[in-house]
Design an enzyme around this catalytic site. Structure first.
Site, PDB file in Angstrom:
ATOM      1  N   ARG A  50       0.844  -1.189   0.000  1.00 35.96           N
ATOM      2  CA  ARG A  50       0.000   0.000   0.000  1.00 35.96           C
ATOM      3  C   ARG A  50       0.882   1.241   0.000  1.00 35.96           C
ATOM      4  O   ARG A  50       1.770   1.387   0.848  1.00 35.96           O
ATOM      5  CB  ARG A  50      -0.906  -0.001   1.227  1.00 35.96           C
ATOM      6  CG  ARG A  50      -1.833   1.190   1.327  1.00 35.96           C
ATOM      7  CD  ARG A  50      -2.721   1.091   2.545  1.00 35.96           C
ATOM      8  NE  ARG A  50      -3.577  -0.091   2.496  1.00 35.96           N
ATOM      9  CZ  ARG A  50      -4.508  -0.359   3.423  1.00 35.96           C
ATOM     10  NH1 ARG A  50      -4.683   0.448   4.453  1.00 35.96           N
ATOM     11  NH2 ARG A  50      -5.243  -1.442   3.305  1.00 35.96           N
ATOM     12  N   ASP A  52       0.980   5.558   0.002  1.00 38.37           N
ATOM     13  CA  ASP A  52       0.170   6.714   0.386  1.00 38.37           C
ATOM     14  C   ASP A  52      -0.105   7.621  -0.804  1.00 38.37           C
ATOM     15  O   ASP A  52       0.547   7.519  -1.853  1.00 38.37           O
ATOM     16  CB  ASP A  52       0.905   7.535   1.461  1.00 38.37           C
ATOM     17  CG  ASP A  52       1.181   6.746   2.717  1.00 38.37           C
ATOM     18  OD1 ASP A  52       0.375   5.871   3.063  1.00 38.37           O
ATOM     19  OD2 ASP A  52       2.210   7.012   3.373  1.00 38.37           O
ATOM     20  N   TYR A 110      12.469   0.756  -1.286  1.00 37.45           N
ATOM     21  CA  TYR A 110      12.017   2.130  -1.497  1.00 37.45           C
ATOM     22  C   TYR A 110      13.218   3.051  -1.687  1.00 37.45           C
ATOM     23  O   TYR A 110      14.301   2.802  -1.164  1.00 37.45           O
ATOM     24  CB  TYR A 110      11.213   2.628  -0.292  1.00 37.45           C
ATOM     25  CG  TYR A 110       9.795   2.132  -0.204  1.00 37.45           C
ATOM     26  CD1 TYR A 110       8.747   2.850  -0.781  1.00 37.45           C
ATOM     27  CD2 TYR A 110       9.490   0.945   0.469  1.00 37.45           C
ATOM     28  CE1 TYR A 110       7.441   2.405  -0.687  1.00 37.45           C
ATOM     29  CE2 TYR A 110       8.185   0.486   0.566  1.00 37.45           C
ATOM     30  CZ  TYR A 110       7.164   1.226  -0.024  1.00 37.45           C
ATOM     31  OH  TYR A 110       5.864   0.774   0.065  1.00 37.45           O
ATOM     32  N   ARG A 201       8.888   7.257   5.364  1.00 36.21           N
ATOM     33  CA  ARG A 201       8.824   8.719   5.438  1.00 36.21           C
ATOM     34  C   ARG A 201       9.211   9.231   6.825  1.00 36.21           C
ATOM     35  O   ARG A 201       9.834  10.292   6.955  1.00 36.21           O
ATOM     36  CB  ARG A 201       7.425   9.191   5.056  1.00 36.21           C
ATOM     37  CG  ARG A 201       7.086   8.950   3.583  1.00 36.21           C
ATOM     38  CD  ARG A 201       5.607   9.132   3.309  1.00 36.21           C
ATOM     39  NE  ARG A 201       5.161  10.463   3.690  1.00 36.21           N
ATOM     40  CZ  ARG A 201       3.878  10.800   3.855  1.00 36.21           C
ATOM     41  NH1 ARG A 201       2.921   9.886   3.669  1.00 36.21           N
ATOM     42  NH2 ARG A 201       3.551  12.022   4.197  1.00 36.21           N
TER      43      ARG A 201
END
Length: 278
Positions: A50, A52, A110, A201
């Site tokens: 998932r 954002d 990421y 993040r």
């Protein structure tokens, strides 16, 4: 019933995240609409992870179970013909019947990009965080290495139900450089078995405090050990983050081979950047 795997790339700027939501534009809803237009089937498409709102991907993986008789090339071309310009299928594969894009994955990767130039470059505004200043990259690198291994990452996520584990295994971390539009960018890259909500993040936001001299490397380690979100830094903006790869054990997916022309000849290559090989 067939299980089809899809390799996705998308610009997350105008998506309200990847997960399906009622009456809101998401990656999953766009995929399912395109699938129905192509096959006349209403199917649930499951994504590996998932993301954002505002987060991008060039290595997201999804799967769908289908009875369509379309071959893989037709599925690939047909879906892209029905998808919006900010979402595209990069490859299609035939997966084993019990393949699951999320639960079969063993690693996710990421990348977060930062531009430290004095003035921002407008072409990068949706993919790169602009920070006009000098960062202590050496200290950031040492701090990031503290996350490698198996840890409780509760300090780097939003509140979760008590029964949900916040333990994850970070396989590797890296602080490097990329060049884009002749601009040198700082890249923070991480790979783990799975990530918690907003985890990358929040790590980046805390790491920026180290880079700016507002937090020491030892204090960064104390944040991790504390399991206390209040001690970590702010959540970095979504637009600098990209899901770059999801990896699986070998043999689960037979991807379409891609043809590449080199030196006037056609070379057949099996894509491997998103298929984990032991």
């Amino acid at each position: 019933m067939r299980t089809i795997a899809l390799l996705l790339a998308y610009d997350g700027t105008d998506f309200a995240g990847s997960q399906w939501q009622t009456d809101i534009r998401t990656v999953q809803s766009a995929l399912e609409s395109a699938w129905e237009a192509l096959t006349q089937e209403r199917r649930r498409i499951v994504l590996a992870g998932r993301t954002d709102a505002g987060v991008h991907a060039n290595g997201q993986v999804a799967h769908v179970q289908t009875t369509t008789r379309h071959n893989l090339q037709t599925i690939w071309r047909g879906l892209n013909a029905h998808l919006p310009v900010d979402l595209a299928i990069q490859n299609v594969g035939e997966a084993v019947p019990d393949f699951h894009a999320r639960f079969s994955a063993i690693q996710r990767e990421y990348r977060y990009l930062i531009d430290c130039a004095a003035a921002p470059l407008p072409q990068l505004r949706h993919q790169v965080l602009h920070y006009a200043g000098t960062l202590d990259v050496a200290a950031m690198t040492v701090a990031l290495k503290l996350l490698e291994g198996t840890h409780d990452f509760a300090a780097f996520t939003t509140a979760t139900p008590a029964q949900r584990s916040t333990v994850r295994t970070m396989y590797w971390t890296r602080v490097g450089e990329y060049e884009w539009f002749e601009r040198r960018l700082l890249a923070i890259e991480v790979a783990a078995n799975a990530f918690l909500q907003h985890m990358v993040r929040m790590i980046v936001g805390t790491l920026l405090l180290v880079g700016r001299g507002r937090m020491t490397v030892d204090q960064f380690g104390e944040v991790l050990a504390s399991r206390d979100r209040r001690l970590a830094g702010p959540t970095a903006p979504a637009h600098g983050l990209t899901l770059t790869a999801v990896r699986y054990p070998p043999g689960l997916i037979r991807w379409v081979e891609s043809l590449k022309r080199q030196n006037g000849t056609t070379k057949v290559e099996q894509p491997s950047s998103y298929v984990h090989e032991e």
